[in-house]
Design a protein around this motif. Structure first.
Motif, short mmCIF file in Angstrom:
data_model
loop_
_atom_site.label_atom_id
_atom_site.label_comp_id
_atom_site.label_asym_id
_atom_site.label_seq_id
_atom_site.Cartn_x
_atom_site.Cartn_y
_atom_site.Cartn_z
N PRO A 195 -11.07 -4.48 -1.69
CA PRO A 195 -10.37 -3.84 -1.99
C PRO A 195 -9.43 -2.67 -1.66
O PRO A 195 -8.91 -2.39 -0.89
CB PRO A 195 -9.84 -4.19 -3.45
N GLU A 196 -10.66 -1.75 -1.94
CA GLU A 196 -9.96 -0.10 -2.03
C GLU A 196 -10.58 0.29 -0.14
O GLU A 196 -9.38 0.91 0.21
CB GLU A 196 -11.02 0.49 -2.56
N ALA B 295 -6.72 -1.40 1.62
CA ALA B 295 -5.93 -0.18 1.65
C ALA B 295 -6.52 1.61 2.56
O ALA B 295 -5.30 0.76 2.63
CB ALA B 295 -6.24 0.25 -0.29
N ILE B 296 -7.45 1.59 2.85
CA ILE B 296 -7.61 2.53 3.62
C ILE B 296 -6.82 1.69 5.30
O ILE B 296 -6.89 2.90 6.01
CB ILE B 296 -9.50 2.61 3.52
N ILE B 297 -7.80 1.00 5.30
CA ILE B 297 -7.48 0.55 6.69
C ILE B 297 -5.84 0.44 6.48
O ILE B 297 -5.58 0.85 7.86
CB ILE B 297 -7.91 -1.09 6.72
N ALA B 298 -4.88 0.00 6.04
CA ALA B 298 -3.56 0.12 5.98
C ALA B 298 -2.97 1.39 5.99
O ALA B 298 -2.13 1.60 6.74
CB ALA B 298 -3.64 -0.90 5.27
N VAL C 10 0.76 -1.12 0.21
CA VAL C 10 0.29 -0.04 -0.21
C VAL C 10 1.09 0.96 -0.03
O VAL C 10 0.31 2.38 -0.83
CB VAL C 10 -0.95 0.72 1.49
N TRP C 11 1.68 0.96 1.14
CA TRP C 11 3.08 2.39 0.98
C TRP C 11 3.36 2.75 -0.47
O TRP C 11 3.45 3.89 -0.85
CB TRP C 11 3.80 2.36 2.55
N ARG C 12 3.54 1.86 -0.68
CA ARG C 12 4.57 1.80 -2.19
C ARG C 12 3.81 1.47 -3.71
O ARG C 12 4.31 2.30 -4.66
CB ARG C 12 5.29 0.70 -2.60
N GLU C 13 2.14 1.72 -3.74
CA GLU C 13 1.12 1.89 -4.71
C GLU C 13 1.23 1.37 -5.12
O GLU C 13 1.20 0.69 -6.58
CB GLU C 13 0.88 3.27 -5.03
#
Length: 147
Positions: free
Chosen positions: A104-105, A108-111, A20-23
């Motif tokens: 999935p979206e 990513a918000i949780i992360a 997630v950080w690296r997209e």
């Protein structure tokens, strides 16, 4: 939840945080797939967040093993009324409640929420995120290698 986390679960959560950080959409999609009976990645990420908060908050307020009972009671009261601790608990409970059915979206918000928490409360800078995830990963590997 925190006690139920296996080293493999922590490693998977760390991998998802890093993706997630690296997209890295390809890595995120791969990490979100799981077999029947496996915990979904968002559940693991929320659980890791809970584990981190359980470790950080008492230490942040000076709670440690071996404290005299009166000092422990005072520190525990402070923990129960500390605004950062209260917001942390609300965040953790919210992420854990959203995680089991997260798309999935939403995963990513949780992360990103957990990463934002670590940056804000942990005093980390954005360039500390990947090294911090690596520290979590190394701790999981050590935990997995201890009999």
């Amino acid at each position: 939840m925190a006690d139920a986390m296996t080293p493999d679960g922590i490693l998977r959560a760390c991998a998802f945080l890093e993706a997630v950080w690296r997209e890295d959409d390809t890595a995120m999609a791969a990490l979100l797939r799981h077999e029947p009976g496996e915990q979904p990645t968002p559940v693991l990420v929320a659980g890791l967040g809970d584990l981190i908060m359980q470790a950080m908050l008492p230490a942040r307020l000076g709670i440690h093993d071996g404290m005299p009972a009166d000092e422990l009671a005072a520190a525990t009261e402070k923990l129960n009324t500390d605004p950062t601790a209260q917001v942390s608990i609300v965040l953790s409970e919210t992420l854990k409640s959203l995680a089991p059915t997260a798309a999935p979206e939403q995963a990513a918000i949780i992360a990103r929420s957990l990463i934002g928490y670590l940056v804000a409360v942990g005093g980390a800078a954005e360039n500390d995120v990947l090294p911090l995830i690596d520290v979590l990963r190394q701790a999981a590997l050590q935990r997995g290698s201890t009999p």
